[in-house]
Design a protein around this motif. Structure first.
Motif, PDB file in Angstrom:
ATOM      1  N   LEU A   1       2.585 -14.004   3.367  1.00 61.77           N
ATOM      2  CA  LEU A   1       1.893 -13.685   2.114  1.00 61.77           C
ATOM      3  C   LEU A   1       1.118 -12.371   2.248  1.00 61.77           C
ATOM      4  CD1 LEU A   1       0.456 -17.164   1.022  1.00 61.77           C
ATOM      5  CD2 LEU A   1       2.530 -16.032   0.202  1.00 61.77           C
ATOM      6  N   MET A   2       0.410 -12.224   3.375  1.00 59.50           N
ATOM      7  CA  MET A   2      -0.382 -11.017   3.584  1.00 59.50           C
ATOM      8  C   MET A   2       0.488  -9.776   3.612  1.00 59.50           C
ATOM      9  SD  MET A   2      -0.916  -8.567   6.081  1.00 59.50           S
ATOM     10  CE  MET A   2      -0.298  -9.394   7.537  1.00 59.50           C
ATOM     11  N   SER A   3       1.557  -9.820   4.413  1.00 60.32           N
ATOM     12  CA  SER A   3       2.344  -8.611   4.658  1.00 60.32           C
ATOM     13  C   SER A   3       3.135  -8.164   3.441  1.00 60.32           C
ATOM     14  CB  SER A   3       3.294  -8.834   5.844  1.00 60.32           C
ATOM     15  OG  SER A   3       4.206  -9.881   5.576  1.00 60.32           O
ATOM     16  N   ASN A   4       3.209  -8.991   2.418  1.00 64.90           N
ATOM     17  CA  ASN A   4       3.943  -8.608   1.221  1.00 64.90           C
ATOM     18  C   ASN A   4       3.064  -7.951   0.171  1.00 64.90           C
ATOM     19  OD1 ASN A   4       6.816  -8.891   0.843  1.00 64.90           O
ATOM     20  ND2 ASN A   4       6.322  -9.786  -1.144  1.00 64.90           N
ATOM     21  N   GLY A   5       1.776  -7.745   0.482  1.00 64.22           N
ATOM     22  CA  GLY A   5       0.858  -7.127  -0.470  1.00 64.22           C
ATOM     23  C   GLY A   5       1.291  -5.721  -0.848  1.00 64.22           C
ATOM     24  N   VAL A   6       0.793  -5.255  -1.979  1.00 62.76           N
ATOM     25  CA  VAL A   6       1.224  -3.961  -2.517  1.00 62.76           C
ATOM     26  C   VAL A   6       0.833  -2.812  -1.590  1.00 62.76           C
ATOM     27  CG1 VAL A   6      -0.875  -3.592  -3.887  1.00 62.76           C
ATOM     28  CG2 VAL A   6       1.297  -2.545  -4.614  1.00 62.76           C
ATOM     29  N   ASP A   7      -0.249  -2.939  -0.839  1.00 64.03           N
ATOM     30  CA  ASP A   7      -0.646  -1.911   0.113  1.00 64.03           C
ATOM     31  C   ASP A   7      -0.137  -2.198   1.522  1.00 64.03           C
ATOM     32  OD1 ASP A   7      -1.899  -0.297  -1.711  1.00 64.03           O
ATOM     33  OD2 ASP A   7      -3.923  -1.018  -1.298  1.00 64.03           O
ATOM     34  N   GLN A   8       0.712  -3.215   1.632  1.00 62.96           N
ATOM     35  CA  GLN A   8       1.369  -3.504   2.903  1.00 62.96           C
ATOM     36  C   GLN A   8       2.870  -3.213   2.728  1.00 62.96           C
ATOM     37  OE1 GLN A   8      -1.405  -5.775   1.902  1.00 62.96           O
ATOM     38  NE2 GLN A   8      -2.398  -4.235   3.173  1.00 62.96           N
ATOM     39  N   LEU A   9       3.734  -4.150   2.992  1.00 63.80           N
ATOM     40  CA  LEU A   9       5.172  -3.887   2.839  1.00 63.80           C
ATOM     41  C   LEU A   9       5.580  -3.790   1.378  1.00 63.80           C
ATOM     42  CD1 LEU A   9       6.608  -6.288   5.579  1.00 63.80           C
ATOM     43  CD2 LEU A   9       6.148  -3.837   5.773  1.00 63.80           C
ATOM     44  N   GLY A  10       4.926  -4.577   0.525  1.00 62.99           N
ATOM     45  CA  GLY A  10       5.186  -4.493  -0.904  1.00 62.99           C
ATOM     46  C   GLY A  10       6.629  -4.774  -1.289  1.00 62.99           C
ATOM     47  N   ILE A  11       7.255  -5.762  -0.656  1.00 61.83           N
ATOM     48  CA  ILE A  11       8.651  -6.075  -0.954  1.00 61.83           C
ATOM     49  C   ILE A  11       8.737  -6.871  -2.252  1.00 61.83           C
ATOM     50  CG2 ILE A  11      10.679  -7.377  -0.179  1.00 61.83           C
ATOM     51  CD1 ILE A  11       9.879  -6.698   2.687  1.00 61.83           C
ATOM     52  N   SER A  12       9.553  -6.383  -3.167  1.00 64.56           N
ATOM     53  CA  SER A  12       9.749  -7.024  -4.463  1.00 64.56           C
ATOM     54  C   SER A  12      11.106  -7.697  -4.522  1.00 64.56           C
ATOM     55  CB  SER A  12       9.638  -5.982  -5.580  1.00 64.56           C
ATOM     56  OG  SER A  12      10.124  -6.490  -6.812  1.00 64.56           O
ATOM     57  N   GLY A  13      11.244  -8.654  -5.410  1.00 64.85           N
ATOM     58  CA  GLY A  13      12.524  -9.315  -5.607  1.00 64.85           C
ATOM     59  C   GLY A  13      13.604  -8.387  -6.124  1.00 64.85           C
ATOM     60  N   ARG A  14      13.216  -7.226  -6.664  1.00 62.87           N
ATOM     61  CA  ARG A  14      14.200  -6.278  -7.189  1.00 62.87           C
ATOM     62  C   ARG A  14      14.669  -5.275  -6.136  1.00 62.87           C
ATOM     63  NH1 ARG A  14       9.198  -4.515  -8.941  1.00 62.87           N
ATOM     64  NH2 ARG A  14       8.666  -2.352  -8.388  1.00 62.87           N
ATOM     65  N   HIS A  15      14.065  -5.312  -4.955  1.00 61.67           N
ATOM     66  CA  HIS A  15      14.373  -4.332  -3.923  1.00 61.67           C
ATOM     67  C   HIS A  15      15.636  -4.672  -3.130  1.00 61.67           C
ATOM     68  CE1 HIS A  15       9.923  -2.880  -3.764  1.00 61.67           C
ATOM     69  NE2 HIS A  15      10.652  -2.121  -4.557  1.00 61.67           N
ATOM     70  N   VAL A  16      16.183  -3.636  -2.510  1.00 60.67           N
ATOM     71  CA  VAL A  16      17.244  -3.781  -1.518  1.00 60.67           C
ATOM     72  C   VAL A  16      16.624  -3.431  -0.167  1.00 60.67           C
ATOM     73  CG1 VAL A  16      19.542  -3.072  -0.775  1.00 60.67           C
ATOM     74  CG2 VAL A  16      18.970  -3.082  -3.219  1.00 60.67           C
ATOM     75  N   VAL A  17      16.622  -4.390   0.752  1.00 61.66           N
ATOM     76  CA  VAL A  17      15.896  -4.238   2.013  1.00 61.66           C
ATOM     77  C   VAL A  17      16.850  -4.364   3.190  1.00 61.66           C
ATOM     78  CG1 VAL A  17      14.007  -5.133   3.446  1.00 61.66           C
ATOM     79  CG2 VAL A  17      13.822  -5.199   0.948  1.00 61.66           C
ATOM     80  N   LEU A  18      16.728  -3.434   4.141  1.00 61.55           N
ATOM     81  CA  LEU A  18      17.497  -3.489   5.376  1.00 61.55           C
ATOM     82  C   LEU A  18      16.511  -3.606   6.542  1.00 61.55           C
ATOM     83  CD1 LEU A  18      20.531  -1.223   6.334  1.00 61.55           C
ATOM     84  CD2 LEU A  18      18.811  -1.896   8.014  1.00 61.55           C
ATOM     85  N   PRO A  19      16.339  -4.807   7.076  1.00 68.52           N
ATOM     86  CA  PRO A  19      15.414  -4.982   8.204  1.00 68.52           C
ATOM     87  C   PRO A  19      16.088  -4.559   9.507  1.00 68.52           C
ATOM     88  CG  PRO A  19      16.324  -7.106   7.559  1.00 68.52           C
ATOM     89  CD  PRO A  19      16.926  -6.080   6.635  1.00 68.52           C
ATOM     90  N   PHE A  20      15.831  -3.323   9.937  1.00 63.05           N
ATOM     91  CA  PHE A  20      16.524  -2.800  11.113  1.00 63.05           C
ATOM     92  C   PHE A  20      15.843  -3.198  12.420  1.00 63.05           C
ATOM     93  CE2 PHE A  20      18.067   0.534  14.037  1.00 63.05           C
ATOM     94  CZ  PHE A  20      19.427   0.367  13.859  1.00 63.05           C
ATOM     95  N   VAL A  21      14.553  -3.535  12.366  1.00 60.24           N
ATOM     96  CA  VAL A  21      13.900  -4.046  13.573  1.00 60.24           C
ATOM     97  C   VAL A  21      14.672  -5.280  14.025  1.00 60.24           C
ATOM     98  CG1 VAL A  21      11.797  -5.098  14.508  1.00 60.24           C
ATOM     99  CG2 VAL A  21      11.641  -3.174  12.918  1.00 60.24           C
ATOM    100  N   PRO A  22      15.080  -5.343  15.286  1.00 58.44           N
ATOM    101  CA  PRO A  22      15.912  -6.471  15.729  1.00 58.44           C
ATOM    102  C   PRO A  22      15.266  -7.829  15.441  1.00 58.44           C
ATOM    103  CG  PRO A  22      15.847  -4.771  17.412  1.00 58.44           C
ATOM    104  CD  PRO A  22      14.829  -4.384  16.382  1.00 58.44           C
TER     105      PRO A  22
END
Length: 449
Positions: free
Chosen positions: A218-239
């Motif tokens: 919950l914390m890391s998804n804040g707007v001043d943190q990762l800010g990941i939205s349901g409309r985004h395309v995300v590539l988590p490259f960190v293993p």
């Protein structure tokens, strides 16, 4: 005498990952999860993923996996690893990600210490597992093999592993039920286990609870943190085998955003192509990754790649990124950097730095606001940080002087996994200290205000 406060029913609702991990499937069942393979891309809807995750959870439960049993993975970033993340954590077992970049000796110690009962492994990594002394695998009762490119049966067991019972991933999955219901488990039960890289001695196990990872997500998804939205395309490259990929897979599951996984196709050219093919908007990785992608873009031409990219933000951590590199991305591609700091012991995100984080930044020039990004940033909400004097941890270090970094928060550990077994091996450089009633994690880093 302490005041007795009535407990409200809302405060009894356990913070369980099953409540977050199923959310994306419910909200966006038709959205896609994409995995790169040798023959192209394998696509799966969230509805399919959700069914398979529950089926896998059921299969594990039928097999006899119980709460806090360790179930390990030796896998690249793929949709199949994503299913393991979802299923293992939601049945109350412990998702133990084996770091394939550690030495066989470290792997032997880690598997023995964790007492893993099951290991899920990619076909391409079975030879890596075979380098581990077979005696270290005595606790392993089952090896579940994911076929190359996810194809059933497309794997071969190395001779060194023939003594272990092995089964195909899809065969094992088929033993489960798709209408499986996630069990209610204590929110304080361990759900994840990662080991440090052993820079201060033997690798040390860091356990994350259902509650701590729920709150961290919950914390890391804040707007001043990762800010990941349901409309985004995300590539988590960190293993996904390293510190739970900074927790990003759980952000993705919560939001149901389009997820893109690279598998073992991790060279700059392949990564850049995948980012372009799927119009990735956010990705995360260490500085050398983005240096390599930048070099690839420069080699092929910014004019070629700029119209093909939809990148908005790159999250960077692990070491300090070069300011010149971050500025290049901003000036040439309009891509903003988020610099993060953390440790395995902080679940892992402890601070983040963005260019425009305060009202005062709006009136500043780009050059002035860019100074924000080159710093480690502000502690994430819920994390408290102190810089104490080396000789007296109860006293703050004076401004401008180096000191010991103390970190506290609801997802910061206070002891290592099975600490009763390994406490004497823990280096004094990284320990937990008691200051009055407050427990703080002490890092080996020497820092300055």
């Amino acid at each position: 005498m302490a005041t007795q406060i009535k407990v409200n029913g809302r405060d009894l609702e356990p913070l369980l990952l099953s409540r977050l991990c199923d959310r994306g499937t419910a909200l966006q069942p038709d959205n896609l999860i994409i995995t790169r393979t040798r023959s192209g891309y394998v696509k799966q809807t969230y509805a399919e993923h959700g069914q398979r995750a529950k089926q896998l959870g059921s299969a594990l439960t039928k097999w006899g996996v119980k709460i806090e049993d360790r179930v390990a993975t030796l896998m690249w970033n793929t949709g199949w690893h994503f299913e393991c993340y979802h299923a293992i954590s939601c049945i109350g077992a412990v998702l133990h990600t084996l770091n394939l970049r550690l030495s066989p000796a470290d792997q032997e110690y880690i598997i023995t210490h964790a007492k893993d009962r099951i290991i899920f492994a990619d076909a391409i990594l079975l030879n890596t597992l075979a380098q581990v002394n077979i005696n270290a695998l005595s606790s392993v009762e089952l090896l579940v093999c994911v076929g190359e490119d996810g194809e059933p049966g497309k794997w071969s067991l190395p001779p060194a592993l023939e003594a272990i019972k092995a089964v195909d991933y899809e065969t094992f999955l088929a033993t489960g039920d798709q209408d499986f219901v996630w069990p209610l488990v204590p929110e304080t039960s361990t759900m994840g286990l990662c080991y440090t890289s052993g820079t201060t001695g033997r690798p040390k196990g860091v356990g994350y609870s259902q509650r701590s990872t729920y709150l961290h997500t919950l914390m890391s998804n804040g707007v001043d943190q990762l800010g990941i939205s349901g409309r985004h395309v995300v590539l988590p490259f960190v293993p996904m085998f390293h510190v739970l990929s900074w927790g990003v897979p759980f952000n993705i599951l919560m939001m149901g955003c389009r997820a893109v996984f690279t598998s073992h196709f991790t060279d700059p050219g392949s990564l850049l192509q995948t980012i372009g093919d799927w119009k990735v908007q956010l990705s995360c990785g260490v500085p050398t990754v983005w240096q390599g992608v930048r070099a690839q873009i420069q080699k092929e031409g910014v004019a070629k790649w700029k119209p093909l990219l939809a990148l908005q933000r790159l999250v960077c951590g692990g070491s300090a990124p070069a300011p010149e590199m971050m500025r290049w991305y901003l000036d040439n591609l309009g891509v903003e950097f988020i610099q993060v700091w953390g440790m395995t012991e902080t679940n892992p995100l402890g601070s983040m730095s963005i260019r425009l984080g305060k009202v005062a930044d709006l009136a500043k020039s780009v050059n002035d606001t860019f100074k924000n990004v080159v710093k480690a940033g502000l502690p994430t909400p819920g994390v408290e940080v102190r810089i104490a004097q080396f000789e007296d941890l109860s006293r703050d270090a004076p401004c401008g002087q180096t000191g010991e970094l103390l970190v506290r928060g609801p997802w910061v550990i206070q002891e290592y996994f099975q600490v009763g077994v390994g406490l004497t091996e823990v280096s004094a450089a990284v320990i937990c200290v008691e200051l009055g009633a407050a427990a703080l994690f002490m890092s080996s880093a020497a820092v300055m205000y």
